[in-house]
Design a protein around this motif. Structure first.
Motif, mmCIF file in Angstrom:
data_model
loop_
_atom_site.group_PDB
_atom_site.id
_atom_site.type_symbol
_atom_site.label_atom_id
_atom_site.label_comp_id
_atom_site.label_asym_id
_atom_site.label_seq_id
_atom_site.Cartn_x
_atom_site.Cartn_y
_atom_site.Cartn_z
ATOM 1 N N ASP A 7 28.588 13.678 23.476
ATOM 2 C CA ASP A 7 28.192 15.018 23.034
ATOM 3 C C ASP A 7 27.476 14.976 21.693
ATOM 4 O O ASP A 7 26.484 15.688 21.484
ATOM 5 C CB ASP A 7 29.412 15.934 22.942
ATOM 6 N N ALA A 8 27.961 14.139 20.787
ATOM 7 C CA ALA A 8 27.333 14.037 19.471
ATOM 8 C C ALA A 8 25.923 13.471 19.584
ATOM 9 O O ALA A 8 24.988 13.944 18.921
ATOM 10 C CB ALA A 8 28.182 13.167 18.549
ATOM 11 N N VAL A 9 25.753 12.480 20.424
ATOM 12 C CA VAL A 9 24.427 11.880 20.597
ATOM 13 C C VAL A 9 23.477 12.859 21.279
ATOM 14 O O VAL A 9 22.315 12.997 20.882
ATOM 15 C CB VAL A 9 24.523 10.572 21.400
ATOM 16 N N ALA A 14 18.891 16.509 21.005
ATOM 17 C CA ALA A 14 18.390 17.877 21.153
ATOM 18 C C ALA A 14 17.751 18.367 19.863
ATOM 19 O O ALA A 14 16.736 19.077 19.873
ATOM 20 C CB ALA A 14 19.530 18.811 21.576
ATOM 21 N N ALA A 15 18.329 17.960 18.732
ATOM 22 C CA ALA A 15 17.779 18.368 17.434
ATOM 23 C C ALA A 15 16.427 17.714 17.156
ATOM 24 O O ALA A 15 15.633 18.228 16.359
ATOM 25 C CB ALA A 15 18.767 18.015 16.322
ATOM 26 N N VAL A 34 11.370 13.959 22.710
ATOM 27 C CA VAL A 34 11.826 13.194 21.547
ATOM 28 C C VAL A 34 10.802 12.112 21.218
ATOM 29 O O VAL A 34 10.434 11.308 22.077
ATOM 30 C CB VAL A 34 13.200 12.542 21.812
ATOM 31 N N ASN A 35 10.327 12.127 19.997
ATOM 32 C CA ASN A 35 9.422 11.085 19.531
ATOM 33 C C ASN A 35 10.091 9.719 19.702
ATOM 34 O O ASN A 35 11.234 9.522 19.289
ATOM 35 C CB ASN A 35 9.074 11.339 18.064
ATOM 36 N N LEU A 36 9.371 8.776 20.291
ATOM 37 C CA LEU A 36 10.007 7.489 20.615
ATOM 38 C C LEU A 36 10.351 6.685 19.370
ATOM 39 O O LEU A 36 11.312 5.913 19.371
ATOM 40 C CB LEU A 36 9.102 6.686 21.548
ATOM 41 N N ARG A 40 14.096 5.356 18.679
ATOM 42 C CA ARG A 40 14.419 3.966 18.346
ATOM 43 C C ARG A 40 15.233 3.890 17.045
ATOM 44 O O ARG A 40 16.082 3.015 16.891
ATOM 45 C CB ARG A 40 13.134 3.143 18.223
ATOM 46 N N ALA A 41 14.969 4.808 16.127
ATOM 47 C CA ALA A 41 15.743 4.832 14.885
ATOM 48 C C ALA A 41 17.202 5.189 15.165
ATOM 49 O O ALA A 41 18.128 4.630 14.549
ATOM 50 C CB ALA A 41 15.127 5.831 13.910
ATOM 51 N N VAL A 42 17.428 6.113 16.099
ATOM 52 C CA VAL A 42 18.802 6.451 16.500
ATOM 53 C C VAL A 42 19.474 5.218 17.107
ATOM 54 O O VAL A 42 20.619 4.894 16.792
ATOM 55 C CB VAL A 42 18.807 7.623 17.509
#
Length: 219
Positions: A7-9, A14-15, A34-36, A40-42
């Motif tokens: 859920d957190a991810v 979503a943000a 979502v910008n790739l 990738r940073a996530v």
């Protein structure tokens, strides 16, 4: 670091949703915004989390599936698990990342290649062709058979399968001088992707042009 929850991810992804990125992605059949680079940073922050990767893939969300391919342990998936994942990949990017970042590093890659190659679902079959293309340089024993299939089936193949077959055709022509003339001839006669819009400074996917350019670079 503490393990993250699904859920957190999902909330974090979503943000990161960007309507402009979604519009661009949807032109290529991908349903996320979502910008790739940010995705990738996530993944870099989360590091490897196999259980989370499995749970993210299971959500069905495309951005979550892409993230799953970046934080998983490819060798930890079973053969049947990878087969099921491919059949639920749905979008081109999720399909491509699963094949390239996960399946290719799996001990089951060769068995899955043979299984998918002959699958009646053209999207699944395209994964088999993608894995076969990677084998072309080191396994030249089947080249005539591959060229026979490409010559017979590529012209009328569905888009994603056609693209994968065309990539294999180009790779054969690039890697194997003894088969280059035939590969170019097939490409010229079938004219697959001949008129594909290609940005400046990029190589056309039309096999004869692609082969010629790559051979020139290698000279």
């Amino acid at each position: 670091m503490p393990e993250s929850t699904v859920d957190a991810v999902l909330a974090e992804l979503a943000a990161l949703e960007d309507p402009k990125a979604r519009a661009v992605n949807e032109k290529h059949g991908d349903d996320h915004g979502v910008n790739l680079g940010k995705l990738r940073a996530v993944a870099k922050r989360l590091k490897t989390q196999q259980d989370l990767a499995r749970d993210l893939w299971a959500t069905g969300d495309t951005a979550a599936k892409l993230l799953a391919t970046l934080i998983c342990r490819p060798k930890a998936f079973g053969r049947d698990e990878l087969d099921a994942m491919l059949r639920t990949a749905r979008t081109p990017k999720a399909h491509d990342w699963l094949v390239n970042y996960v399946v290719k590093k799996s001990p089951h890659a060769e068995e899955l290649r043979r299984t998918w190659f002959a699958d009646p679902d053209p999207v699944v079959a395209s994964a088999g062709w993608a894995l076969t293309t990677d084998r072309v340089a080191d396994h030249p024993e089947d080249l005539d058979g591959l060229l026979d299939l490409i010559e017979k089936e590529m012209k009328d193949a569905p888009d994603r399968l056609q693209w994968a077959m065309n990539s294999c055709l180009a790779r054969i022509g690039i890697e194997h001088e003894s088969h280059r003339a035939r590969a170019i001839d097939i490409g010229e006669r079938l004219e697959v992707l001949k008129d594909y819009p290609t940005p400046p400074n990029c190589t056309s996917p039309f096999a004869p042009v692609w082969i010629a350019e790559m051979v020139r670079r290698q000279a």
